[in-house]
Design an enzyme around this catalytic site. Structure first.
Site, short mmCIF file in Angstrom:
data_model
loop_
_atom_site.label_atom_id
_atom_site.label_comp_id
_atom_site.label_asym_id
_atom_site.label_seq_id
_atom_site.Cartn_x
_atom_site.Cartn_y
_atom_site.Cartn_z
N ASP A 73 1.04 -0.86 0.04
CA ASP A 73 0.13 -0.09 -0.24
C ASP A 73 0.94 1.50 0.04
O ASP A 73 0.41 2.04 -0.54
CB ASP A 73 -0.60 -0.12 1.75
N ARG A 78 2.73 6.48 -2.64
CA ARG A 78 4.27 7.33 -3.16
C ARG A 78 3.36 6.88 -5.03
O ARG A 78 3.95 8.16 -5.50
CB ARG A 78 5.03 6.19 -3.45
N ASP A 178 -2.84 14.09 20.41
CA ASP A 178 -1.53 14.15 20.21
C ASP A 178 -1.95 14.09 18.86
O ASP A 178 -1.12 13.96 17.79
CB ASP A 178 -0.76 12.28 19.58
N THR A 189 -9.77 3.18 5.77
CA THR A 189 -8.97 1.75 6.45
C THR A 189 -6.73 1.70 6.26
O THR A 189 -6.28 0.35 7.08
CB THR A 189 -8.55 0.49 5.28
N TYR A 191 -4.59 4.79 8.93
CA TYR A 191 -4.16 4.94 9.69
C TYR A 191 -5.45 5.24 10.72
O TYR A 191 -5.58 5.12 11.83
CB TYR A 191 -3.75 6.56 10.12
#
Length: 293
Positions: A73, A78, A178, A189, A191
């Site tokens: 992924d 990229r 954070d 799906t 982070y």
């Protein structure tokens, strides 16, 4: 047929699938172009079969029929920085663990070509998000968009940051956490999911705001329309914080306003009938399986 091929690394065990892909493309007399650095890694395989190479800044345009990404992924994310707004359909050949983006098994790489030629696929347009560029965000070198998410997060400290948030110029809340993730349906799906965000179908016209480890415990992920204009302002003990676009990261001064919105172009993902999003969900999240034994 005109095809672009990209990868970030190359392992010996992946040689066969690259050879098989090239063999099937050769049968169709396809014009094959390989990313410059990847071509150096696979030069012994490609040799005279490659018509040309490309880089992030030149060699690609809207005349390409397909962009094939070898990797996981992260490689797919990229690859999007190469495709940009050219509208080239992209598919990922997974050379590692099953991913949500790079889903085509390398053992079946010949089918990638034959099923495409037979029309056994659909093109699914995926929304991107972009951050407004200014002098403080030159680190992104004009690539101000992300397929998965834009994230603000703390830097060089264990202390939390405060993320003041406005939606369409109306104040929403200040996340004491954070960081904060602004995710597309594609990135739901990624982070965002690991931080408690919902899974959203890729075709949904939505974005998700997902706080990262919030201290104000009533803060929950929020699904909003993808037409919403988002403004963020970060404060904290340190002088700077991080802004990331997928895997690309910049160090930004606290107090600078960050504007996020839906990009004005989409990425066309090739979805084969044999490799659907729902099938990937079942396989990746083990849905429908009895795990009690």
């Amino acid at each position: 047929m005109k095809v672009a091929i990209y990868g970030q690394s190359f392992q010996e065990e992946d040689q066969l699938c690259v050879e098989q892909l090239l063999d099937e493309l050769k049968k169709l007399d396809a014009a094959i172009y390989v990313e410059e650095n990847f071509n150096k890694l696979v030069a012994t395989i490609t040799q005279a079969q490659v018509k040309g190479t490309f880089t992030q800044s030149k060699g690609l345009d809207s005349s390409f029929d397909m962009f094939v990404s070898f990797g996981g992924d992260g490689t797919m994310l990229r690859a999007v920085t190469y495709i940009k707004d050219f509208g080239i359909p992209i598919v990922g050949v997974n050379t590692g663990r099953l991913g949500f983006l790079s889903t085509f098994k390398k053992e079946n790489v010949r089918k990638l070509v034959t099923e495409f030629e037979a029309g056994h696929y659909t093109l699914e347009e995926r929304t991107l998000v972009e951050v407004e560029l200014n002098s403080e965000l030159d680190e992104f070198n004009g690539l101000n968009f992300a397929l998965n998410e834009i994230t603000v997060s703390r830097k060089d400290t264990t202390s939390m940051i405060t993320v003041e948030t406005w939606l369409d110029d109306e104040y929403l809340t200040s996340y004491w956490s954070d960081g904060l993730i602004v995710s597309t349906p594609t990135g739901s799906t990624g982070y965002s999911l690991s931080c408690g965000g919902p899974v959203i179908a890729p075709s949904a016209k939505s974005l998700v705001l997902t706080p990262i480890a919030p201290h104000n415990l009533n803060a929950r992920p929020l699904v909003i329309s993808d037409d919403t204009q988002i403004r963020l302002k970060v404060s904290g003990r340190e002088e700077t914080h991080l802004v990331s676009l997928d895997s690309r990261i910049a160090d930004i001064s606290n107090g600078k306003e960050i504007r996020i919105k839906k990009a004005d172009f989409t990425i066309k993902m090739i979805e084969y009938k044999s490799e659907s999003f729902l099938k990937t969900l079942r396989n990746k999240l083990l849905w429908g399986e009895d795990r009690r034994n």
